[in-house]
Design a protein around this motif. Structure first.
Motif, mmCIF file in Angstrom:
data_model
loop_
_atom_site.group_PDB
_atom_site.id
_atom_site.type_symbol
_atom_site.label_atom_id
_atom_site.label_comp_id
_atom_site.label_asym_id
_atom_site.label_seq_id
_atom_site.Cartn_x
_atom_site.Cartn_y
_atom_site.Cartn_z
ATOM 1 N N ARG A 1 -5.983 -4.973 -6.420
ATOM 2 C CA ARG A 1 -6.839 -3.976 -6.765
ATOM 3 C C ARG A 1 -7.342 -2.971 -6.011
ATOM 4 O O ARG A 1 -7.500 -1.743 -6.116
ATOM 5 C CB ARG A 1 -7.975 -4.658 -7.693
ATOM 6 C CG ARG A 1 -8.976 -3.751 -8.162
ATOM 7 C CD ARG A 1 -10.106 -4.435 -9.263
ATOM 8 N NE ARG A 1 -10.896 -5.173 -7.982
ATOM 9 C CZ ARG A 1 -11.529 -6.057 -8.357
ATOM 10 N NH1 ARG A 1 -11.739 -6.585 -9.728
ATOM 11 N NH2 ARG A 1 -12.388 -6.632 -7.487
ATOM 12 N N ASP A 2 -7.584 -3.395 -4.735
ATOM 13 C CA ASP A 2 -8.094 -2.755 -3.525
ATOM 14 C C ASP A 2 -7.107 -1.872 -3.113
ATOM 15 O O ASP A 2 -7.419 -0.739 -2.716
ATOM 16 C CB ASP A 2 -8.658 -3.669 -2.416
ATOM 17 C CG ASP A 2 -9.718 -4.643 -2.938
ATOM 18 O OD1 ASP A 2 -10.646 -4.066 -3.934
ATOM 19 O OD2 ASP A 2 -10.072 -5.627 -2.117
ATOM 20 N N LEU A 3 -5.614 -2.092 -3.191
ATOM 21 C CA LEU A 3 -4.805 -1.435 -2.685
ATOM 22 C C LEU A 3 -4.111 -0.563 -3.598
ATOM 23 O O LEU A 3 -3.372 0.396 -3.491
ATOM 24 C CB LEU A 3 -3.244 -2.376 -2.580
ATOM 25 C CG LEU A 3 -3.609 -3.268 -1.335
ATOM 26 C CD1 LEU A 3 -2.273 -4.185 -1.119
ATOM 27 C CD2 LEU A 3 -3.701 -2.483 0.108
ATOM 28 N N GLY A 4 -5.043 -0.136 -4.648
ATOM 29 C CA GLY A 4 -4.901 0.645 -5.743
ATOM 30 C C GLY A 4 -3.707 0.608 -7.061
ATOM 31 O O GLY A 4 -3.252 1.270 -7.536
ATOM 32 N N VAL A 5 -3.174 -0.685 -6.879
ATOM 33 C CA VAL A 5 -2.172 -1.241 -8.009
ATOM 34 C C VAL A 5 -2.823 -0.727 -9.267
ATOM 35 O O VAL A 5 -3.724 -1.234 -9.717
ATOM 36 C CB VAL A 5 -1.985 -2.484 -7.731
ATOM 37 C CG1 VAL A 5 -0.898 -3.129 -8.995
ATOM 38 C CG2 VAL A 5 -0.985 -2.631 -6.512
ATOM 39 N N GLN B 1 0.954 -1.092 0.108
ATOM 40 C CA GLN B 1 -0.087 -0.151 0.102
ATOM 41 C C GLN B 1 1.033 1.256 -0.092
ATOM 42 O O GLN B 1 0.713 2.016 -0.629
ATOM 43 C CB GLN B 1 -0.785 0.147 1.191
ATOM 44 C CG GLN B 1 -1.710 1.337 1.444
ATOM 45 C CD GLN B 1 -2.884 1.277 0.444
ATOM 46 O OE1 GLN B 1 -3.880 0.623 0.550
ATOM 47 N NE2 GLN B 1 -2.844 2.241 -0.599
ATOM 48 N N SER B 2 1.978 1.308 0.903
ATOM 49 C CA SER B 2 2.771 2.459 1.082
ATOM 50 C C SER B 2 3.680 2.530 -0.456
ATOM 51 O O SER B 2 3.904 3.848 -0.667
ATOM 52 C CB SER B 2 3.601 2.368 2.312
ATOM 53 O OG SER B 2 4.531 1.266 2.071
ATOM 54 N N THR C 1 -13.628 -6.069 -12.827
ATOM 55 C CA THR C 1 -13.534 -4.724 -12.777
ATOM 56 C C THR C 1 -14.430 -4.102 -11.599
ATOM 57 O O THR C 1 -15.246 -4.873 -10.984
ATOM 58 C CB THR C 1 -14.253 -4.007 -13.916
ATOM 59 O OG1 THR C 1 -15.480 -4.695 -14.108
ATOM 60 C CG2 THR C 1 -13.327 -4.371 -15.124
ATOM 61 N N ARG C 2 -14.228 -3.012 -11.284
ATOM 62 C CA ARG C 2 -14.979 -2.341 -10.069
ATOM 63 C C ARG C 2 -16.305 -2.392 -10.274
ATOM 64 O O ARG C 2 -17.107 -2.130 -11.258
ATOM 65 C CB ARG C 2 -14.431 -1.025 -9.939
ATOM 66 C CG ARG C 2 -13.029 -0.904 -9.198
ATOM 67 C CD ARG C 2 -12.646 0.495 -8.923
ATOM 68 N NE ARG C 2 -11.048 0.639 -8.546
ATOM 69 C CZ ARG C 2 -10.615 0.323 -7.286
ATOM 70 N NH1 ARG C 2 -11.684 0.134 -6.555
ATOM 71 N NH2 ARG C 2 -9.467 0.753 -7.197
ATOM 72 N N LEU D 1 4.518 7.695 -10.820
ATOM 73 C CA LEU D 1 4.739 6.511 -11.598
ATOM 74 C C LEU D 1 3.922 5.618 -11.723
ATOM 75 O O LEU D 1 2.922 5.572 -10.663
ATOM 76 C CB LEU D 1 5.994 5.732 -10.800
ATOM 77 C CG LEU D 1 7.212 6.770 -10.562
ATOM 78 C CD1 LEU D 1 8.423 6.019 -9.732
ATOM 79 C CD2 LEU D 1 7.852 7.217 -11.792
ATOM 80 N N ARG D 2 3.904 4.401 -12.446
ATOM 81 C CA ARG D 2 2.877 3.509 -12.859
ATOM 82 C C ARG D 2 3.191 2.399 -11.817
ATOM 83 O O ARG D 2 4.446 1.939 -11.776
ATOM 84 C CB ARG D 2 2.865 2.970 -14.055
ATOM 85 C CG ARG D 2 1.910 1.854 -14.384
ATOM 86 C CD ARG D 2 1.741 1.742 -15.893
ATOM 87 N NE ARG D 2 3.143 1.275 -16.551
ATOM 88 C CZ ARG D 2 3.581 1.934 -17.337
ATOM 89 N NH1 ARG D 2 3.369 3.370 -17.669
ATOM 90 N NH2 ARG D 2 4.966 1.567 -17.963
#
Length: 779
Positions: free
Chosen positions: A723-727, A695-696, A760-761, A706-707
């Motif tokens: 996906r929940d961590l925003g990757v 996450q950090s 997908t979300r 950055l991607r």
């Protein structure tokens, strides 16, 4: 040529009609001899190494020819005519004998060119033998010749001197053929033939003059044999020569000639008491005895010189130890078959091979003079008490070897441990001291009793080479482990051999096009679309099958061919990406860069050349670099990355989180992507701390623009958590395994650009039903 022959025949007829046919024969003889003499003198001029040889021979031959021509100037074809010429020109005939010195010098120079280190006393043998032959002729031949012909002393000496000196030249020529081999060289064989003809001619001439051979035809025969001698000598002069690798040897044969001369001289002096010889005979016999003493002194000096040369050839100049040549010879002897006894006993020979650690640092820090002092100190410590008998040698550089005959592996290990302890002691160098250990390899070889033939000796030489190789292998094994001792390990050696074979195959395989790319999709987590692929190299080995990167990339780095591997992968990836784009699939392509490639100055040129030739849009090229690679040389890495970005390519920090580096480089390095290592992905479902790290790291990447791409996704639960961590993007077996280039388009067509199993979300359960449409442009 026909005109020349016609001219010679016309001249002979004219001279014969005007002054007599014998004059014509003499004129032809002189003309032919002069022509051949020119060939002898000028034939070898194109070869500088042969000028001295044939220059000396030509000078000697000229003296003989001049004297012979003068003596025959008033010859009437009879033996009495020859005697009259000798009475008139006796002193000239004796002076002409000096020409033999030139012929002898030519022979010795020929031998010197073909035998290295020709002993100086070999030159003296000719003078000594000529002296004793002169004594023999004075005692046995001069008197009878004078009685038969009525000649004075000089004339008789001229008559018997030629065949006597012919014997000397012919004997030397035969000795040369024996030393160099009868079929070794045509020129040497021709010399023996030439001097044999001369000996026959002059011996027949003496017998003809003394009346033993009667008839006028003998004079013509002698002249023809003389012409034959010069002709053969001319052929030898123009024949190609060569240098041999032979080496002079000091043996009993060296003393054969002086012993024979001692016997002859002693016999003549002994007989002088019973039948007094002429005064010249006694003087020459005494000179022959003196020559024997001189020869003995010369040979003794040569033996000492050769012994010293042999010691120098077997001794290391810096340390005084045995050198590699001496060690190899001693090892072969130790491994040779032992004498047979009643019981069969097996002994062993062990070898310790040691290489100093950190010796280059000593040379760089203290200089080569103190480095040499260190080697001398190490030599003295290595040579300290060892099991007897033993031999210590310096093989070269900072490499030493110890031969332990009759010592098994256990005893060799004890000796090696003691030796390692001695080498650990500080060595005073100038104002300070230094420590230098050693890496020591240990190998043993059994020696069994057997025969003493050539086959056994050859087998011992092969065994010596093998045991030394094994010790060398063990030494490098110890060095790779950081120093200390290592015994020979057959399994490790076999692996090393296989690695060397594989390295050779890899070099050939790169050229043969055996390296191919497989591609693994990279998926946008939010849309589920495939946005790129990573090129993963495979090696289609003709024997071992398809090998993965772990099987050969480290070897490629070690062997220095990683640049060629990278160029191959980059070229194939660019061409495949252009092909897919042309069929409606504009995918981003990622290629890994090794440390050696990133630090190579030619990398930007390689990338520019590939995108130019293939037509690849550089914006679709991602070059993956590990943090460890970046930190090898941060300044150079930053400069190289900047040049790559100018070309339009982008950079990904691969295996992020596994290297030892500072986050500071992320501030300055214009990367486009962070790629989290699979080791974090595998612990995501079981370790809350790993979840916080991901996450950090994702937040850090996004804050820097950055991607964030995570690899190693192997199940749906991991994908949902990421996906929940925003990757941003994921890669792994859950989406697809790496596939050959030919399978990429069919796979994309089947899934319509959506990776199977991606949720997908806000969507329902994961489905593998393909969604139509092409992937969005990579962002």
């Amino acid at each position: 040529m026909g005109v020349l022959v016609a001219g010679v025949v016309t001249g002979v007829v004219a001279v014969g009609a005007a002054q007599g046919w014998w004059r014509a024969v003499v004129a032809v003889h002189a003309t032919v001899v002069v022509g051949l003499l020119v060939v002898v003198a000028t034939g070898p001029l194109r070869s500088p190494g042969r000028r001295a040889v044939w220059g000396s021979a030509a000078a000697g031959l000229t003296l003989l020819a001049v004297a012979e021509t003068v003596l025959l100037s008033s010859w009437d074809g009879t033996a009495a005519g020859v005697v009259a010429g000798l009475e008139a020109h006796g002193p000239l005939a004796v002076v002409g004998l000096a020409g033999y010195a030139g012929l002898y010098a030519g022979q010795m120079l020929t031998l010197r060119q073909r035998v290295h280190e020709l002993l100086p006393s070999a030159w003296f043998d000719g003078v000594h033998t000529a002296t004793v032959l002169a004594a023999l002729c004075s005692a046995l031949l001069v008197g009878p010749v004078r009685s038969a012909t009525g000649l004075d002393v000089l004339g008789a000496v001229a008559v018997v001197g030629r065949p006597a000196l012919d014997v000397l030249l012919f004997a030397v020529a035969l000795a040369m053929c024996s030393i160099l081999g009868w079929r070794s060289e045509r020129a040497v064989t021709l010399l023996a033939v030439a001097f044999g003809l001369l000996l026959v001619a002059d011996a027949a001439g003496v017998l003809w003059i003394c009346g033993v051979l009667a008839g006028p035809g003998w004079g013509t025969a002698v002249l023809l044999l003389h012409v034959g001698f010069v002709a053969v000598l001319a052929v030898a002069a123009v024949s190609p020569g060569r240098r041999s690798s032979g080496r002079a040897q000091v043996a009993w044969s060296t003393m054969a000639s002086p012993l024979a001369m001692l016997l002859i001289s002693g016999t003549l002096l002994g007989l002088d008491h019973l039948h007094p010889w002429p005064a010249p005979t006694t003087a020459l016999a005494l000179a022959g005895l003196a020559g024997v003493g001189i020869k003995v002194c010369l040979v003794f000096r040569e033996v000492l010189r050769l012994a010293d040369s042999r010691d120098q050839a077997l001794t290391d100049e810096l340390t005084g130890l045995a050198n590699r040549r001496a060690f190899n010879a001693a090892l072969a002897t130790a491994l040779g078959p032992a004498p047979r006894t009643a019981a069969v006993v097996t002994t062993e020979v062990s070898v310790l091979l040691l290489d100093l650690d950190r010796f280059k640092e000593v040379n760089d820090t203290h200089g080569h003079a103190r480095g040499d002092a260190l080697l001398r100190e190490v030599a003295s410590r290595v040579a300290e008490p060892l099991p007897v008998p033993s031999l210590v040698a310096r093989l070269g550089g900072d490499e030493f070897a110890v031969l332990l005959p009759g010592t098994g592996l256990a005893g060799a290990e004890v000796a090696a441990a003691e030796l390692a302890g001695r080498l650990e002691r500080p060595v005073p160098l100038g104002p300070g001291a230094t420590r230098t250990g050693a890496s020591i390899g240990i190998a043993s070889w059994p020696v069994r009793q057997g025969g003493q033939g050539a086959a056994e000796a050859a087998e011992a030489a092969e065994a010596a080479e093998e045991v030394l190789r094994r010790a060398d292998t063990a030494m490098y094994q110890a060095k790779r482990a950081g120093g200390g001792l290592a015994r020979y390990d057959a399994a490790a050696d076999e692996r090393a051999r296989a690695e060397r074979h594989l390295a050779h195959d890899l070099r050939c395989g790169i050229t043969a096009g055996e390296l191919v790319n497989h591609y693994q999709p990279q998926v946008d987590v939010r849309s589920g679309r495939v946005v790129g692929v990573e090129a993963l190299v495979r090696w289609r080995h003709p024997v071992h099958g398809v090998l993965g990167p772990a099987d050969f990339l480290e070897l490629a780095e070690t062997e220095g061919v990683m640049g060629a591997v990278t160029a191959t992968v980059l070229e194939q990836a660019a061409r495949d990406a252009v092909s897919w784009q042309g069929q409606g699939w504009p995918l981003r392509i990622s290629v890994n860069l090794a440390t050696s490639c990133l630090l190579a100055p030619g990398l930007p040129h390689l990338v520019e050349d590939v995108v130019t030739r293939t037509g690849l849009d550089a914006a679709r090229l991602v070059l993956e670099i590990t943090e460890t690679t970046l930190m090898q040389d941060p300044e150079l890495s930053r400069e190289t990355v900047t040049r790559l970005l100018r070309l339009g390519a982008s950079v990904s920090i691969d295996d992020y989180g596994t290297g030892y580096s500072s986050l500071a480089y992320l501030q300055d390095l214009p990367a486009a992507e962070l790629k989290l290592d699979r080791s974090f992905t595998q612990r995501l479902g079981t370790d809350p701390r790993t979840r916080q790290i991901i996450q950090s790291t994702t937040d850090l990447a996004h804050s820097l623009g950055l991607r964030m791409l995570v690899e190693g996704v192997e199940d749906a639960a991991t994908l949902r958590a990421l996906r929940d961590l925003g990757v941003d993007e994921t890669q792994g077996y859950h989406h697809a395994r790496p596939m050959p280039a030919a399978d990429v388009l069919p796979w994309l067509e089947r899934h319509g650009g959506d990776a199977p199993g991606v949720r997908t979300r806000g969507s329902g359960p994961a489905t593998s039903t393909p969604v139509s449409g092409r992937p969005a442009p990579p962002g």
